[in-house]
Design an enzyme around this catalytic site. Structure first.
Site, mmCIF file in Angstrom:
data_model
loop_
_atom_site.group_PDB
_atom_site.id
_atom_site.type_symbol
_atom_site.label_atom_id
_atom_site.label_comp_id
_atom_site.label_asym_id
_atom_site.label_seq_id
_atom_site.Cartn_x
_atom_site.Cartn_y
_atom_site.Cartn_z
ATOM 1 N N PRO A 220 -6.594 -3.227 0.907
ATOM 2 C CA PRO A 220 -5.471 -3.654 1.721
ATOM 3 C C PRO A 220 -4.194 -3.753 0.901
ATOM 4 O O PRO A 220 -4.223 -4.184 -0.249
ATOM 5 C CB PRO A 220 -5.881 -5.047 2.198
ATOM 6 C CG PRO A 220 -7.288 -5.232 1.782
ATOM 7 C CD PRO A 220 -7.506 -4.334 0.641
ATOM 8 N N GLU A 221 -3.117 -3.366 1.503
ATOM 9 C CA GLU A 221 -1.794 -3.515 0.911
ATOM 10 C C GLU A 221 -1.077 -4.617 1.695
ATOM 11 O O GLU A 221 -1.685 -5.281 2.523
ATOM 12 C CB GLU A 221 -1.041 -2.182 0.988
ATOM 13 C CG GLU A 221 -1.825 -1.014 0.411
ATOM 14 C CD GLU A 221 -1.073 0.304 0.456
ATOM 15 O OE1 GLU A 221 0.169 0.297 0.396
ATOM 16 O OE2 GLU A 221 -1.726 1.362 0.558
ATOM 17 N N LYS B 115 -0.031 -8.830 -2.544
ATOM 18 C CA LYS B 115 -1.319 -8.572 -1.902
ATOM 19 C C LYS B 115 -2.256 -9.766 -2.007
ATOM 20 O O LYS B 115 -3.444 -9.657 -1.730
ATOM 21 C CB LYS B 115 -1.983 -7.332 -2.519
ATOM 22 C CG LYS B 115 -1.155 -6.051 -2.361
ATOM 23 C CD LYS B 115 -1.741 -4.900 -3.151
ATOM 24 C CE LYS B 115 -0.729 -3.774 -3.284
ATOM 25 N NZ LYS B 115 -1.152 -2.741 -4.242
ATOM 26 N N ARG C 42 -17.620 -3.498 -2.895
ATOM 27 C CA ARG C 42 -17.483 -3.059 -4.290
ATOM 28 C C ARG C 42 -17.365 -4.199 -5.302
ATOM 29 O O ARG C 42 -17.256 -3.923 -6.502
ATOM 30 C CB ARG C 42 -16.298 -2.095 -4.409
ATOM 31 C CG ARG C 42 -16.608 -0.742 -3.796
ATOM 32 C CD ARG C 42 -15.428 0.201 -3.858
ATOM 33 N NE ARG C 42 -15.200 0.737 -5.190
ATOM 34 C CZ ARG C 42 -14.251 1.616 -5.485
ATOM 35 N NH1 ARG C 42 -13.465 2.066 -4.536
ATOM 36 N NH2 ARG C 42 -14.104 2.051 -6.701
ATOM 37 N N ARG D 101 -3.545 8.153 -9.645
ATOM 38 C CA ARG D 101 -3.639 7.911 -8.205
ATOM 39 C C ARG D 101 -3.203 9.167 -7.459
ATOM 40 O O ARG D 101 -2.282 9.868 -7.886
ATOM 41 C CB ARG D 101 -2.713 6.766 -7.770
ATOM 42 C CG ARG D 101 -2.735 5.527 -8.655
ATOM 43 C CD ARG D 101 -4.044 4.777 -8.584
ATOM 44 N NE ARG D 101 -4.445 4.397 -7.247
ATOM 45 C CZ ARG D 101 -3.991 3.327 -6.603
ATOM 46 N NH1 ARG D 101 -3.123 2.530 -7.174
ATOM 47 N NH2 ARG D 101 -4.417 3.047 -5.401
#
Length: 272
Positions: A2-3, A58, A110, A256
């Site tokens: 999530p951002e 975040k 994760r 990225r």
DNA sequence: AACAGCACCTGTAGGC
DNA sequence: TGCCTACAGGTGCTGT
């Protein structure tokens, strides 16, 4: 995962869910989920009545009536849910039980997500840059940049602006017509202005749509986001640009993926 | 200063 | 079906 827009969505729902509730017990299923002293985390939080829920970049911040403050960072796959479904059960890392019997689960496939206790709200999350939600702030930050780093790297740097992640960095650069490899310090006044407007705009639109769901992200109420229907470049490698039809390209910047339209985002390239 | 590489972890998708 | 690889919304560490 999530951002800023996803975290903001979760925070808004969390306020309705846990403010004025008192934590009765905490059960930890994956100890590394808690950063720092686990005993103290438990000791300070048990009995805590929640007074406020905040977002900073975040991070989700939860404040108790006594000023006790802890943060939750969801990293890639973390989520907070009231009700556990079958799939969540195997990824349950921590559970709060409130005195009224309601529960809040931290689920994280994760195991990257972290909860952490801070001395107080004011001392939490050191080193984060300002919030990128208003053009004024972004304008000021961009104006004072003296770095040769690619603008994409700069947007992802939480010490410069807090909350922008890979999706919204790519989308904001597309909206501004700026190539992601453009060196930040060579952005001219016009480009700075475009980016100063596009960053808050992209983020606010996404908040209005409850964020972007690509795979894992769910709101507290287990809803998907809606913003994935509105992405112009992220995850669209090879697909035609909605503006000009040119296939969207993907390159790696600082490890990225970066997605961009080579025609609409020529700005800044070759003029460094 | 800033980059690459790797670590942290697991799940999923695609190729063969 | 199974094996293998690449990749994933994030961050932080180490070495160069």
């Amino acid at each position: 995962m999530p951002e800023l827009p996803e975290v903001e969505t979760i925070v808004r729902q969390l306020r309705r869910q846990i403010i004025d509730r008192t934590i009765a017990s905490i059960r930890v299923f994956w100890p590394r989920t808690i950063e720092g002293n686990k005993t103290e985390f438990r000791r300070r939080l048990c009995g805590l009545t929640v007074a406020g829920v905040w977002r900073r970049g975040k991070y989700i911040g939860v404040e108790g009536e006594d000023g006790t403050f802890f943060t939750v960072h969801l990293r890639m796959t973390g989520k907070l849910v009231g009700a556990l479904d079958t799939a969540d059960r195997r990824h349950l890392r921590l559970r709060f039980t409130f005195t009224d019997g309601t529960k809040l689960h931290f689920v994280d496939a994760r195991k990257f997500g972290r909860l952490r206790l801070w001395p107080c709200r004011g001392e939490s999350c050191p080193g984060l840059g300002p919030e990128p939600l208003c053009p004024e702030t972004v304008r000021r930050v961009l104006k004072h940049l003296r770095t040769n780093r690619p603008v994409k790297s700069v947007l992802l740097d939480q010490a410069i602006l807090a909350g922008i992640g890979n999706i919204y960095a790519d989308e904001a650069l597309f909206l501004a017509g700026i190539h992601p490899l453009t060196q930040a310090a060579v952005l001219n006044a016009g480009q700075q202005e475009l980016l100063s407007r596009s960053v808050p705009r992209i983020l606010k639109l996404a908040i209005g749509r409850r964020g972007t769901t690509l795979r894992n992200y769910r709101t507290l109420a287990d809803q998907s986001g809606g913003n994935q229907e509105h992405l112009n470049v992220y995850g669209r490698t090879g697909a035609p640009c909605f503006t000009c039809g040119t296939p969207i390209e993907r390159i790696r910047i600082n490890g990225r993926s970066s997605h961009f339209c080579p025609k609409c985002q020529r700005s800044g390239v070759g003029r460094q």
